[in-house]
Design a protein around this motif. Structure first.
Motif, PDB file in Angstrom:
ATOM      1  N   GLU A 264       0.973  -1.063  -0.015  1.00 19.34           N
ATOM      2  CA  GLU A 264      -0.044  -0.040   0.024  1.00 19.34           C
ATOM      3  C   GLU A 264       0.907   1.041   0.063  1.00 19.34           C
ATOM      4  O   GLU A 264       1.860   1.315   0.699  1.00 19.34           O
ATOM      5  CB  GLU A 264      -0.885   0.008   1.236  1.00 19.34           C
ATOM      6  N   ILE A 265       0.201   2.194  -0.959  1.00 18.04           N
ATOM      7  CA  ILE A 265       1.166   3.604  -0.826  1.00 18.04           C
ATOM      8  C   ILE A 265       0.440   4.285  -0.014  1.00 18.04           C
ATOM      9  O   ILE A 265      -0.826   4.674  -0.017  1.00 18.04           O
ATOM     10  CB  ILE A 265       1.160   3.954  -2.569  1.00 18.04           C
ATOM     11  N   PRO A 266       1.221   5.405   0.877  1.00 20.17           N
ATOM     12  CA  PRO A 266       0.490   6.192   1.784  1.00 20.17           C
ATOM     13  C   PRO A 266      -0.324   7.258   0.887  1.00 20.17           C
ATOM     14  O   PRO A 266       0.228   7.592  -0.246  1.00 20.17           O
ATOM     15  CB  PRO A 266       1.761   6.967   2.373  1.00 20.17           C
ATOM     16  N   PRO A 267      -1.179   7.778   1.492  1.00 22.24           N
ATOM     17  CA  PRO A 267      -2.122   8.527   0.655  1.00 22.24           C
ATOM     18  C   PRO A 267      -1.540   9.862   0.055  1.00 22.24           C
ATOM     19  O   PRO A 267      -1.746  10.419  -0.959  1.00 22.24           O
ATOM     20  CB  PRO A 267      -3.322   9.141   1.526  1.00 22.24           C
ATOM     21  N   ASP A 268      -0.508  10.544   0.871  1.00 23.68           N
ATOM     22  CA  ASP A 268       0.292  11.579   0.533  1.00 23.68           C
ATOM     23  C   ASP A 268       1.050  11.396  -0.486  1.00 23.68           C
ATOM     24  O   ASP A 268       1.355  12.322  -1.426  1.00 23.68           O
ATOM     25  CB  ASP A 268       0.974  12.374   1.590  1.00 23.68           C
ATOM     26  N   ARG A 269       1.694  10.139  -0.576  1.00 20.83           N
ATOM     27  CA  ARG A 269       2.598  10.066  -1.751  1.00 20.83           C
ATOM     28  C   ARG A 269       1.463   9.690  -3.028  1.00 20.83           C
ATOM     29  O   ARG A 269       1.979   9.981  -4.180  1.00 20.83           O
ATOM     30  CB  ARG A 269       3.142   8.647  -1.674  1.00 20.83           C
ATOM     31  N   VAL A 270       0.435   9.234  -2.945  1.00 21.56           N
ATOM     32  CA  VAL A 270      -0.569   8.942  -3.957  1.00 21.56           C
ATOM     33  C   VAL A 270      -0.857  10.295  -4.666  1.00 21.56           C
ATOM     34  O   VAL A 270      -1.012  10.553  -5.708  1.00 21.56           O
ATOM     35  CB  VAL A 270      -1.791   8.387  -3.598  1.00 21.56           C
ATOM     36  N   GLU A 271      -1.181  11.169  -3.765  1.00 21.31           N
ATOM     37  CA  GLU A 271      -1.415  12.624  -3.956  1.00 21.31           C
ATOM     38  C   GLU A 271      -0.223  13.278  -4.878  1.00 21.31           C
ATOM     39  O   GLU A 271      -0.432  13.865  -5.938  1.00 21.31           O
ATOM     40  CB  GLU A 271      -1.525  13.513  -3.082  1.00 21.31           C
ATOM     41  N   GLN A 272       1.030  13.185  -4.361  1.00 24.03           N
ATOM     42  CA  GLN A 272       2.069  13.486  -5.130  1.00 24.03           C
ATOM     43  C   GLN A 272       2.275  12.911  -6.345  1.00 24.03           C
ATOM     44  O   GLN A 272       2.605  13.932  -7.414  1.00 24.03           O
ATOM     45  CB  GLN A 272       3.279  13.272  -4.215  1.00 24.03           C
ATOM     46  N   VAL A 273       1.895  11.458  -6.528  1.00 23.30           N
ATOM     47  CA  VAL A 273       2.205  11.225  -7.806  1.00 23.30           C
ATOM     48  C   VAL A 273       1.094  11.636  -9.045  1.00 23.30           C
ATOM     49  O   VAL A 273       1.268  11.982  -9.921  1.00 23.30           O
ATOM     50  CB  VAL A 273       2.142   9.483  -7.708  1.00 23.30           C
ATOM     51  N   ARG A 274       0.038  11.822  -8.571  1.00 20.63           N
ATOM     52  CA  ARG A 274      -0.992  12.106  -9.353  1.00 20.63           C
ATOM     53  C   ARG A 274      -0.967  13.781  -9.522  1.00 20.63           C
ATOM     54  O   ARG A 274      -1.491  14.212 -10.587  1.00 20.63           O
ATOM     55  CB  ARG A 274      -2.349  11.894  -8.519  1.00 20.63           C
ATOM     56  N   GLY A 275      -0.172  14.442  -8.734  1.00 19.73           N
ATOM     57  CA  GLY A 275      -0.019  15.976  -9.210  1.00 19.73           C
ATOM     58  C   GLY A 275       1.384  15.952  -9.920  1.00 19.73           C
ATOM     59  O   GLY A 275       1.646  17.197 -10.015  1.00 19.73           O
ATOM     60  N   ALA A 276       2.053  15.147  -9.904  1.00 18.87           N
ATOM     61  CA  ALA A 276       3.489  15.210 -10.657  1.00 18.87           C
ATOM     62  C   ALA A 276       3.286  15.594 -12.076  1.00 18.87           C
ATOM     63  O   ALA A 276       2.532  15.183 -12.924  1.00 18.87           O
ATOM     64  CB  ALA A 276       4.341  14.091 -10.426  1.00 18.87           C
ATOM     65  N   ALA A 277       4.337  16.211 -12.565  1.00 17.16           N
ATOM     66  CA  ALA A 277       4.685  16.346 -13.993  1.00 17.16           C
ATOM     67  C   ALA A 277       5.176  15.152 -14.725  1.00 17.16           C
ATOM     68  O   ALA A 277       5.784  14.153 -13.983  1.00 17.16           O
ATOM     69  CB  ALA A 277       5.437  17.609 -14.298  1.00 17.16           C
ATOM     70  N   SER A 278       4.833  15.135 -15.880  1.00 16.83           N
ATOM     71  CA  SER A 278       5.433  13.840 -16.577  1.00 16.83           C
ATOM     72  C   SER A 278       6.905  13.393 -16.548  1.00 16.83           C
ATOM     73  O   SER A 278       7.291  12.538 -16.487  1.00 16.83           O
ATOM     74  CB  SER A 278       5.122  14.035 -18.130  1.00 16.83           C
ATOM     75  N   GLY A 279       7.829  14.362 -16.403  1.00 15.27           N
ATOM     76  CA  GLY A 279       9.079  14.242 -16.459  1.00 15.27           C
ATOM     77  C   GLY A 279       9.638  13.743 -14.966  1.00 15.27           C
ATOM     78  O   GLY A 279      10.542  12.840 -14.966  1.00 15.27           O
ATOM     79  N   GLU A 280       8.878  14.230 -13.927  1.00 14.95           N
ATOM     80  CA  GLU A 280       9.152  13.691 -12.492  1.00 14.95           C
ATOM     81  C   GLU A 280       8.831  12.330 -12.491  1.00 14.95           C
ATOM     82  O   GLU A 280       9.440  11.420 -11.973  1.00 14.95           O
ATOM     83  CB  GLU A 280       8.429  14.421 -11.791  1.00 14.95           C
ATOM     84  N   LEU A 281       7.465  12.007 -13.210  1.00  9.35           N
ATOM     85  CA  LEU A 281       6.963  10.531 -13.151  1.00  9.35           C
ATOM     86  C   LEU A 281       7.932   9.737 -13.890  1.00  9.35           C
ATOM     87  O   LEU A 281       8.423   8.501 -13.573  1.00  9.35           O
ATOM     88  CB  LEU A 281       5.550  10.430 -13.852  1.00  9.35           C
ATOM     89  N   ASP A 282       8.604  10.207 -14.947  1.00  7.06           N
ATOM     90  CA  ASP A 282       9.657   9.286 -15.640  1.00  7.06           C
ATOM     91  C   ASP A 282      10.810   9.031 -14.885  1.00  7.06           C
ATOM     92  O   ASP A 282      11.328   7.744 -14.687  1.00  7.06           O
ATOM     93  CB  ASP A 282      10.095  10.086 -16.945  1.00  7.06           C
ATOM     94  N   VAL A 283      11.552   9.997 -13.827  1.00  5.58           N
ATOM     95  CA  VAL A 283      12.495   9.740 -13.160  1.00  5.58           C
ATOM     96  C   VAL A 283      12.048   8.520 -11.883  1.00  5.58           C
ATOM     97  O   VAL A 283      12.634   7.774 -11.642  1.00  5.58           O
ATOM     98  CB  VAL A 283      12.913  11.145 -12.432  1.00  5.58           C
ATOM     99  N   TRP A 284      10.668   8.703 -11.432  1.00  7.35           N
ATOM    100  CA  TRP A 284      10.354   7.829 -10.385  1.00  7.35           C
ATOM    101  C   TRP A 284      10.190   6.508 -11.089  1.00  7.35           C
ATOM    102  O   TRP A 284      10.346   5.520 -10.369  1.00  7.35           O
ATOM    103  CB  TRP A 284       9.167   8.082  -9.693  1.00  7.35           C
ATOM    104  N   LEU A 285       9.601   6.400 -12.487  1.00  5.26           N
ATOM    105  CA  LEU A 285       9.407   5.014 -12.893  1.00  5.26           C
ATOM    106  C   LEU A 285      10.765   4.407 -12.991  1.00  5.26           C
ATOM    107  O   LEU A 285      10.795   3.206 -12.978  1.00  5.26           O
ATOM    108  CB  LEU A 285       8.415   5.353 -14.307  1.00  5.26           C
ATOM    109  N   ASP A 286      11.761   5.193 -13.509  1.00  5.01           N
ATOM    110  CA  ASP A 286      12.976   4.458 -13.567  1.00  5.01           C
ATOM    111  C   ASP A 286      13.640   3.974 -12.508  1.00  5.01           C
ATOM    112  O   ASP A 286      13.862   2.891 -12.348  1.00  5.01           O
ATOM    113  CB  ASP A 286      14.113   5.527 -14.372  1.00  5.01           C
ATOM    114  N   ALA A 287      13.379   4.810 -11.369  1.00  6.81           N
ATOM    115  CA  ALA A 287      13.864   4.625  -9.930  1.00  6.81           C
ATOM    116  C   ALA A 287      13.299   3.108  -9.383  1.00  6.81           C
ATOM    117  O   ALA A 287      13.613   2.373  -8.633  1.00  6.81           O
ATOM    118  CB  ALA A 287      13.641   5.630  -9.129  1.00  6.81           C
ATOM    119  N   LEU A 288      12.109   3.237  -9.599  1.00  5.59           N
ATOM    120  CA  LEU A 288      11.120   2.027  -9.341  1.00  5.59           C
ATOM    121  C   LEU A 288      11.534   0.695  -9.506  1.00  5.59           C
ATOM    122  O   LEU A 288      11.441  -0.151  -8.723  1.00  5.59           O
ATOM    123  CB  LEU A 288       9.586   2.141  -9.789  1.00  5.59           C
TER     124      LEU A 288
END
Length: 93
Positions: free
Chosen positions: A53-77
């Motif tokens: 389970e992902i903490p709600p504040d992190r879910v909000e952070q992900v849903r509000g992130a820009a595409s480039g930031e999501l790319d960085v997190w996806l790579d790190a995942l």
């Protein structure tokens, strides 16, 4: 056709061109937002599979992130040991 009619015709054509360009820009912006939303939801799905389970504040952070930031997190995942490491990742490009 006199000058006034010519100017009016040109004005109508320019206005219509502006509408078309505006519609195209709106469609492109909508498509980009949709792609970013899909990327965020995919990230959350994979992160839940890997870390639980992902903490709600992190879910909000992900849903509000820009595409480039999501790319960085996806790579790190893929190589991160925990969720904290994913969000601590920075672009290496």
């Amino acid at each position: 056709m006199d000058k006034r009619e010519l100017v009016e015709t040109m004005f109508k054509e320019i206005r219509e061109e502006g509408r078309v360009v505006g519609r195209m820009q709106g469609l492109m912006e909508g498509e980009a937002k949709g792609l970013t939303k899909g990327k965020a939801e995919s990230f959350l799905r994979v992160a839940r599979l890997k870390f639980g389970e992902i903490p709600p504040d992190r879910v909000e952070q992900v849903r509000g992130a820009a595409s480039g930031e999501l790319d960085v997190w996806l790579d790190a995942l893929f190589s991160a040991e925990d969720l904290h490491a994913v969000f601590a990742a920075r672009s290496i490009h």
